[in-house]
Write an enzyme that holds these catalytic residues in place. Structure first.
Site: not given
Length: 394
Positions: A90, A112, A378
């Site tokens: 991210k 969010e 991830s």
């Protein structure tokens, strides 16, 4: 066919576009007009690449998982996005978007988050670059991802609970969009996945494409060729998958596999497997596949993993699905849990529950002995320890 980039209106085939309230039009138009020029500029790239290397810790390793490879009798490489600063992919997008927002003169950032990793990454980027940060998070996700909530607050972000609907990711997005409508001039909305109105799906995919760029370079170094036989990633909205697939979608010999959250089973009524259950609709500003009733009401999704608990899929992925460029698997909660424990015991790596869905493809599909299979890991599993502990105790 160009799978990678949308057309000038933000469409990937029939999916995409910008379906937004009139009050948001100036914000979105400002982004549409400026994002490509800004992120391509020399000064932006110099700052961004320097931060990726010296702050985030890129390039992340492409690790040959010997024990996992032995178990499945194939050649498995793990792209270790879990080793990034903040513990997931991210940060690649959060840093990029906050740098972009600064160049657009914004002073306030909203985001969010579901699993909390995007919230932590955005709060981190805002702390580093000196911007105010507000993170919207579903009330249920706040409870199940408590360590990430603590991190966001420590980083100086305000965490606001979304208390409507299912109190998860979908509802956090709704709250963030409301905020953006009310604060259009000072605020940039850092969307964390390849969802939302154009240009967000393209913008996020470009920032995450560093993943597949590195995979190509690392494979060339390790095995003397750039392309694997398979790339596998988990898909909720789909940002890690978009980054993993980006530089391979036009390489015909590379097979692409996406793992969606099956929840308690596709037919259970508690699932988030959008390509299996979704129909064409508009959600959060773009046209894509959406889990919805016949009269267009969104069906509440379910997944053990907060980051995949979303009733839609990004238009980039919907297009890959429709064109049969990617093969989609539905992975149930118990299958993902099993694979999290398997990887931990075999390789000494505790994965995020999201990433465990991608690993579970290994139990669903037979690979040949000489196949080179790259799986995007991830994120790391720190945030999911509460769920893992419940499993250990049961």
């Amino acid at each position: 066919m160009n799978y990678k980039n949308p057309d000038e209106n933000g469409y990937y085939g029939e999916f995409g576009g910008a379906f937004i309230p009139e009050m948001l039009y100036p914000n979105v138009e400002e982004l549409q007009k400026n994002y490509l020029d800004i992120i391509a500029s020399e000064d932006f790239q110099a700052e961004y690449q320097d931060l990726l290397k010296n702050y985030v810790g890129r390039a992340t390793p492409l690790y040959f998982a010997k024990n996992l490879s032995n178990k499945y009798n194939t050649q498995i490489y793990l792209k270790r996005e879990d080793l990034n600063h903040t513990g997931a992919h991210k940060i690649n997008n959060a840093l990029g978007q906050v740098l972009l927002a600064k160049r657009l003169g914004k002073t306030r950032i909203i985001a969010e988050t579901g699993a909390g990793q995007h919230g932590v990454a955005t709060a981190t980027a805002c702390a580093l670059l000196g911007l105010e940060c507000i993170v919207y998070m579903g009330e249920i996700d706040i409870q199940r991802q408590a360590p990430n909530v603590a991190r966001m607050k420590m980083l100086g972000a305000e965490v606001v609970a979304a208390t409507s609907g299912s109190k998860t990711l979908k509802d956090a997005v709704n709250e963030a969009l409301r905020d953006w409508i009310n604060n259009p001039v000072t605020t940039h909305y850092v969307i964390g996945s390849v969802v939302g109105p154009h240009p967000f799906p393209d913008l996020v995919a470009r920032f995450q494409s560093i993943i597949s760029k590195e995979i190509k370079e690392q494979l060339q170094e390790k095995i003397g060729r750039e392309n694997p036989d398979y790339v596998i990633a988990c898909v909720g909205g789909g940002s890690n998958a978009a980054g993993t697939f980006y530089h391979f979608v036009e390489e015909k010999e590379v097979k692409i596999i996406a793992a969606e959250a099956g929840g308690l089973g596709v037919d259970s009524g508690k699932s988030a497997a959008t390509t299996f259950l979704g129909t064409l609709g508009v959600l959060h500003g773009s046209k894509s596949l959406v889990m919805q009733t016949e009269d267009g009401q969104v069906i509440e999704p379910h997944s053990i993993s907060a980051g995949l608990d979303y009733p839609g899929i990004g238009p980039f992925h919907a297009h890959l699905f429709k064109e049969k460029r990617a093969e989609f698997f539905s992975i149930n909660d118990d299958e993902a849990l099993k694979c999290a424990f398997d990887l931990t015991k075999l390789e000494g790596i505790i994965p995020a529950l999201e990433s465990s869905h991608a690993l579970a493809v290994l139990d669903k599909k037979k690979f040949n002995e000489n196949d080179v299979v790259v799986i995007c890991l991830s994120g790391r599993g720190d945030k999911d320890m509460e769920t893992y502990l419940k499993e250990i105790r049961s």
